[in-house]
Scaffold this motif. Sequence first.
Motif, PDB file in Angstrom:
ATOM      1  N   GLY A   1      61.113  75.936  -3.068  1.00 21.42           N
ATOM      2  CA  GLY A   1      62.163  76.626  -2.804  1.00 21.42           C
ATOM      3  C   GLY A   1      62.463  77.940  -3.257  1.00 21.42           C
ATOM      4  N   LEU A   2      63.209  78.666  -3.058  1.00 21.45           N
ATOM      5  CA  LEU A   2      63.479  79.796  -3.104  1.00 21.45           C
ATOM      6  C   LEU A   2      63.276  80.250  -4.838  1.00 21.45           C
ATOM      7  CD1 LEU A   2      63.502  83.015  -2.020  1.00 21.45           C
ATOM      8  CD2 LEU A   2      66.220  82.505  -2.237  1.00 21.45           C
ATOM      9  N   GLY A   3      62.441  81.366  -5.228  1.00 21.84           N
ATOM     10  CA  GLY A   3      62.601  81.537  -6.623  1.00 21.84           C
ATOM     11  C   GLY A   3      61.595  80.573  -7.441  1.00 21.84           C
ATOM     12  N   GLN A   4      60.723  79.896  -6.579  1.00 25.30           N
ATOM     13  CA  GLN A   4      59.944  78.880  -7.547  1.00 25.30           C
ATOM     14  C   GLN A   4      58.639  79.867  -8.048  1.00 25.30           C
ATOM     15  OE1 GLN A   4      57.633  76.250  -4.933  1.00 25.30           O
ATOM     16  NE2 GLN A   4      56.061  76.087  -6.726  1.00 25.30           N
ATOM     17  N   GLU A   5      58.272  79.969  -9.085  1.00 25.55           N
ATOM     18  CA  GLU A   5      57.023  80.649  -9.309  1.00 25.55           C
ATOM     19  C   GLU A   5      55.726  80.143  -8.701  1.00 25.55           C
ATOM     20  OE1 GLU A   5      54.438  81.561 -13.444  1.00 25.55           O
ATOM     21  OE2 GLU A   5      56.036  80.263 -13.563  1.00 25.55           O
ATOM     22  N   GLY A   6      55.120  81.145  -8.259  1.00 26.61           N
ATOM     23  CA  GLY A   6      53.945  80.984  -7.505  1.00 26.61           C
ATOM     24  C   GLY A   6      54.063  80.422  -6.027  1.00 26.61           C
ATOM     25  N   ASN A   7      55.249  80.699  -5.524  1.00 28.38           N
ATOM     26  CA  ASN A   7      55.562  80.291  -3.932  1.00 28.38           C
ATOM     27  C   ASN A   7      55.135  81.386  -3.190  1.00 28.38           C
ATOM     28  OD1 ASN A   7      56.909  79.723  -1.466  1.00 28.38           O
ATOM     29  ND2 ASN A   7      58.426  78.639  -2.315  1.00 28.38           N
ATOM     30  N   SER A   8      53.980  80.796  -2.377  1.00 27.95           N
ATOM     31  CA  SER A   8      53.245  81.895  -1.580  1.00 27.95           C
ATOM     32  C   SER A   8      54.246  82.570  -0.191  1.00 27.95           C
ATOM     33  CB  SER A   8      51.988  81.040  -0.689  1.00 27.95           C
ATOM     34  OG  SER A   8      51.098  80.648  -1.691  1.00 27.95           O
ATOM     35  N   LEU A   9      55.007  81.744   0.058  1.00 27.44           N
ATOM     36  CA  LEU A   9      55.958  82.298   1.133  1.00 27.44           C
ATOM     37  C   LEU A   9      56.796  83.308   0.725  1.00 27.44           C
ATOM     38  CD1 LEU A   9      57.095  82.184   4.078  1.00 27.44           C
ATOM     39  CD2 LEU A   9      58.548  80.197   3.377  1.00 27.44           C
ATOM     40  N   VAL A  10      57.409  82.904  -0.479  1.00 21.36           N
ATOM     41  CA  VAL A  10      58.385  84.044  -1.104  1.00 21.36           C
ATOM     42  C   VAL A  10      57.664  85.143  -1.370  1.00 21.36           C
ATOM     43  CG1 VAL A  10      59.796  84.526  -3.126  1.00 21.36           C
ATOM     44  CG2 VAL A  10      60.015  82.193  -2.014  1.00 21.36           C
ATOM     45  N   LEU A  11      56.294  85.110  -1.958  1.00 22.95           N
ATOM     46  CA  LEU A  11      55.485  86.227  -2.505  1.00 22.95           C
ATOM     47  C   LEU A  11      55.130  87.153  -1.000  1.00 22.95           C
ATOM     48  CD1 LEU A  11      53.652  87.914  -4.533  1.00 22.95           C
ATOM     49  CD2 LEU A  11      51.884  86.205  -4.078  1.00 22.95           C
ATOM     50  N   LEU A  12      54.870  86.485   0.005  1.00 25.23           N
ATOM     51  CA  LEU A  12      54.276  87.053   1.182  1.00 25.23           C
ATOM     52  C   LEU A  12      55.610  87.789   1.753  1.00 25.23           C
ATOM     53  CD1 LEU A  12      52.358  87.878   3.265  1.00 25.23           C
ATOM     54  CD2 LEU A  12      52.541  85.636   4.548  1.00 25.23           C
ATOM     55  N   ILE A  13      56.484  87.209   1.801  1.00 33.92           N
ATOM     56  CA  ILE A  13      57.874  87.894   2.496  1.00 33.92           C
ATOM     57  C   ILE A  13      58.344  88.781   1.563  1.00 33.92           C
ATOM     58  CG2 ILE A  13      60.270  87.605   2.902  1.00 33.92           C
ATOM     59  CD1 ILE A  13      59.656  84.842   3.825  1.00 33.92           C
ATOM     60  N   GLY A  14      58.185  88.752   0.469  1.00 32.68           N
ATOM     61  CA  GLY A  14      58.559  89.865  -0.934  1.00 32.68           C
ATOM     62  C   GLY A  14      57.727  91.088  -0.444  1.00 32.68           C
ATOM     63  N   VAL A  15      56.271  91.067  -0.396  1.00 37.10           N
ATOM     64  CA  VAL A  15      55.164  92.015  -0.146  1.00 37.10           C
ATOM     65  C   VAL A  15      55.749  92.806   1.156  1.00 37.10           C
ATOM     66  CG1 VAL A  15      52.861  92.682   0.312  1.00 37.10           C
ATOM     67  CG2 VAL A  15      53.464  91.060  -1.458  1.00 37.10           C
ATOM     68  N   ILE A  16      55.698  92.234   2.174  1.00 36.38           N
ATOM     69  CA  ILE A  16      56.122  92.766   3.347  1.00 36.38           C
ATOM     70  C   ILE A  16      57.156  93.616   3.360  1.00 36.38           C
ATOM     71  CG2 ILE A  16      56.516  92.407   5.640  1.00 36.38           C
ATOM     72  CD1 ILE A  16      54.693  89.941   5.769  1.00 36.38           C
ATOM     73  N   ALA A  17      58.223  92.968   2.920  1.00 38.56           N
ATOM     74  CA  ALA A  17      59.634  93.725   2.709  1.00 38.56           C
ATOM     75  C   ALA A  17      59.739  94.915   1.741  1.00 38.56           C
ATOM     76  CB  ALA A  17      60.748  92.651   2.168  1.00 38.56           C
ATOM     77  N   ILE A  18      58.841  94.839   0.686  1.00 35.91           N
ATOM     78  CA  ILE A  18      58.711  96.092  -0.283  1.00 35.91           C
ATOM     79  C   ILE A  18      57.846  97.257   0.257  1.00 35.91           C
ATOM     80  CG2 ILE A  18      57.583  96.639  -2.318  1.00 35.91           C
ATOM     81  CD1 ILE A  18      58.499  94.063  -3.633  1.00 35.91           C
TER      82      ILE A  18
END
Length: 308
Positions: A12-29
């Motif tokens: 889920g959202l906020g999990q450490e090492g979650n590839s999906l959250v990381l990828l979305i965050g990189v694109i947005a930033i």
Amino acid sequence: MLREDRYRKRIGLGQEGNSLVLLIGVIAIIFCIFKFIWLVYKIADKDLSAYDQNIFNWLVIPGDFEKMMTRPWTLLSFMFMHSNPWEMVGNLLWLWAFGYIFQDVTGNRKLIPLFIYGSVGAGIFFTFCYNLIPKLVPMGPAVTLVGASAGILAIAVAATSMAPDYRIFPMINGGIPLWIMTVLYLIIDFALIAAQKSPPGYFAHLAGGFVGFLFIYQMRRGNDWSNWMNNFFDWLGNLFNPDRQSWKKTARTDLHYNARGTQPYKKIPNITQKRIDEILDKINQQGYRFLTDEEKDILKRAAEDEEL
């Protein structure tokens, strides 16, 4: 069920090492950074075409092969670049939808490699088309390839190839099959390309989807294309965090028994939380289908105990 609830929580959202959250965050930033630079150009009353010429065009793939060879990094940078905020938001929503399902069926370590494979494959095919097809060659200097859409389509096709009957929105007559959502995405995606009169998108997106299919095809044959990339990411991460280097060794020691002269493994009626967590970690890393019958039975018994 207990195993499903706990597994959903782990990706889920906020999990450490979650590839999906990381990828979305990189694109947005990255989008916010370059949009801020664009805003500086606009406030300074400078010609906005100078922003495209001096900054943006150096990070997207040009149709001209000679120009592309002087900017080889664009094969990796273009997938994170967006000029239109609505296009970026739409891509992130589709990425979340298909990426969550893909992680659910394959684990947490294949999403980013697949996104990169699909995007790079699309970029290479796009360049070849505009330099080898006679009717397209004159258009090469005027076209560029930008955005995450090709990588997202690779994820969509891969997820659908893995589990076409995966159900979403179960409250609607038992759920909508994943393949229907994928067909809907394809219709919307190609309709937008047609509206923008952007022929390059057709070639790139088709190539990205084909790479997604090949990724799953090879994985089923025992060739996991994500392994070397994940090993590289782990090595790179360990350079900056030496404490993580002992993780694999510790996990191997914990998961495999090391007994002498005694029964190597003995089933006991009580299921420990540690054992359940180990199985859930395995699901998170590899996917549910890689569990052994014994591990599936442990999760089933744990769910039954929880219901009691």
